[in-house]
Design an enzyme around this catalytic site. Sequence first.
Site, PDB file in Angstrom:
ATOM      1  N   ASP A 166      -2.937   3.141   5.152  1.00  0.00           N
ATOM      2  CA  ASP A 166      -3.658   4.382   5.336  1.00  0.00           C
ATOM      3  C   ASP A 166      -2.765   5.492   4.791  1.00  0.00           C
ATOM      4  OD1 ASP A 166      -5.563   6.233   6.045  1.00  0.00           O
ATOM      5  OD2 ASP A 166      -5.867   5.416   8.055  1.00  0.00           O
ATOM      6  N   TRP A 167      -3.371   6.619   4.467  1.00  0.00           N
ATOM      7  CA  TRP A 167      -2.658   7.676   3.745  1.00  0.00           C
ATOM      8  C   TRP A 167      -1.557   8.281   4.618  1.00  0.00           C
ATOM      9  CZ3 TRP A 167      -5.479   5.051   1.007  1.00  0.00           C
ATOM     10  CH2 TRP A 167      -5.827   5.359  -0.314  1.00  0.00           C
TER      11      TRP A 167
END
Length: 739
Positions: free
Chosen positions: A266-267
């Site tokens: 995930d970012w």
Amino acid sequence: MNGIKQLIVLSLSLLAAPSFAQPKGAVYLDDKKPIEERIEDALSRMTLEEKVAMCHAQSKFSSPGVPRLGIPEVWTSDGPHGIRAEVFWDEWNTAGWTNDSCIAFPALTCLAATWNSEMAALYGKSIGEEARYRNKNVLLGPGVNIYRTPLNGRNFEYMGEDPFLSSTMVVPYVQEVQKNGVAACVKHFALNNQEQDRDHINVNVSDRALYEIYLPAFKAAVQKGGAWAIMGSYNKYKDEHCCHNQYLLKDILRKEWGFDGVVISDWGGVHDTKQAIYNGLDMEFGSWTNGLTWSASNAYDNYYLAMPFLKLIRSGEVKEEEVDKKVRNILRLIFRTTMDRNRPLGSFGTEEHALAGRKIAQEGIVLLQNNKNILPVDLTKVKKIAVIGENAVKRMTIGGGSSSLKVKYELSPLAGIQNRVGKDVEVTFAQGYESPAVAEQDVKGAKVPEKKVIDVEGLRNEAVSAAKNADVVLFFGGLNKNDNQDCEGVDRKEYSLPYEQNKLISSLAKANPNLVVVLLTGNAVAMPWVKEVPAIVEGWYSGTEAGNAIASVLMGDVNPSGKLPFTIPVSLKDNGAIAMGEYPGNGKEETYNEDIFVGYRWADKHKAKPLFSFGHGLSYTTFAYGKVEIDKSKASANDKFTVSVKVKNTGKRTGSEVVQLYISDLESSLPRPVKELKGFKKIQLNAGEEQIVSFTIGNEALQFFDDSKHEWITEPGKFEALIGASSTDIRGKVGFELK
């Protein structure tokens, strides 16, 4: 005109294809060769620097390829419900393109509420075509985290509280997306069941709850759907961040499930270089990931899997085989997507996709209550309709976090009703309530409109006055995509409706007995006015065609057939996560004390009558269930047997019913839920028509996970098969014994 279209298609196909170099004997360019052979050939031609570069982002949504070898970049897109607008290279702000306005599809709670795998396939096909047209080879979705508490700000992106329902719906979605040469990146793996403290909270959960409740949809996406990508979640599990978690990514995902795709962070979800190297992560995404690169000339070189990774290999501290493992998975992704010469071209922003979204929404809209048969609205008798509520006109496709979209159009409920009734019926509108103004998400330079004092009482009085003068009142309320409503990054602060809607609804009910409350939410809400209101509809966030979809159900053009994918409790004390006093944790740790008893499992165990049950949804017709029958009253563990029931449409119009199968284990050695969903079928019947609905029960439907043995167990003993129209509306049951 046709010549112009052909030129456009040709231009797009050239843009979509990598510019192939032609090294002598390049096996990796030959798509007739086995993918594994192509991977090894490409890997052997790459430098160490090229390999490491492929393991981390180069921009907000892309990672590098190898230009000299004709290996293209990887381009991802947020896409739970539509393809996100193009953004600047390293900013969240939109880039200002004029050709990236997408179709918004319904939120995944709405898809789950269809209880129809054909709708999941239609959804996947349509959004996959949109992603492909924009030349994205990774779609960051779907989300399948379990609905554990109604306060989770991101529940609208997921498929409800039940692992069997979400497992069944995710498979065709993934399969159809990937037929377009676009990888479905199933998220968020795993245990991301709250937004509060999501980037560091350590989740404590039993292995049994992990395997029975929180992993099945991911497992189905991998083993049955063949997902090509998985996204790690922000939170911790066993004190390791899930984006580089030995237990989840290596032991379970790779070894137990045989996953051969790519694991994407995930970012900003990566926190340690060595853990990222050894614990199963392949690709690191997110701006300013390590917090040390604000002044660096190239922030991406300072990612955990960038220069720090390269330096460890060059020093000999880490073997080159570690980067090779990651690049193999990345190359496999590229060969399956961008370098597949048979990859279709896709399509974008089309009427076909808009109508697909409308169809999904129509099947997902849930008729919760219809006392006095106030719905559908009889336009032969009704001459004046009062539409009340901010949600009748508020845009629901922007905001909410990464699901925010730039859409080709969004038809509001008010516009949909006006379109449907035409000039023969007068439609008036009163806002009724108002939410605080916010800046439009992702628009550069967007400013929050100047704060003003909201005249709550004035808005309410205006709405009540409009209600008194109407034949029927359609109130549109619920939540929205503002912070602390249905929004990524923050959980809800309360179970109640915001902006004093409860008081407004009660006032409207007193002003006009013909009141319909339409809730636009992705979450359950409290309804203290439930006995004052004759009709209640859950309309969800239904995307581009929301207004037409809702109007078609309210006016009776479409017979509602949606069923709730989660339980709506009377109050928060009737939710297991909150009743056990643990949610949202202490800021560092969160323990799932309710264990396997999530949603209706908790309600059954504690005899807590829901406001509206899991699987509940009414129709404009009625259905009668016959006797439940079984072909074997006794069976061995490896046998399969059939449970069947005759269902008849006893009303006056065609309608669809979701027939639900639950299983009860009456003699388990470990505590088990009173019943668990193990099958469902959606059938359409004409007035007076009947059909026999059959379910095949096998070993998988009878198992539970034994923590002590770390394996699935099927015990002999007595069971019951229950057939119902919801988890509390059981129409019949039959017993059987497993030898």
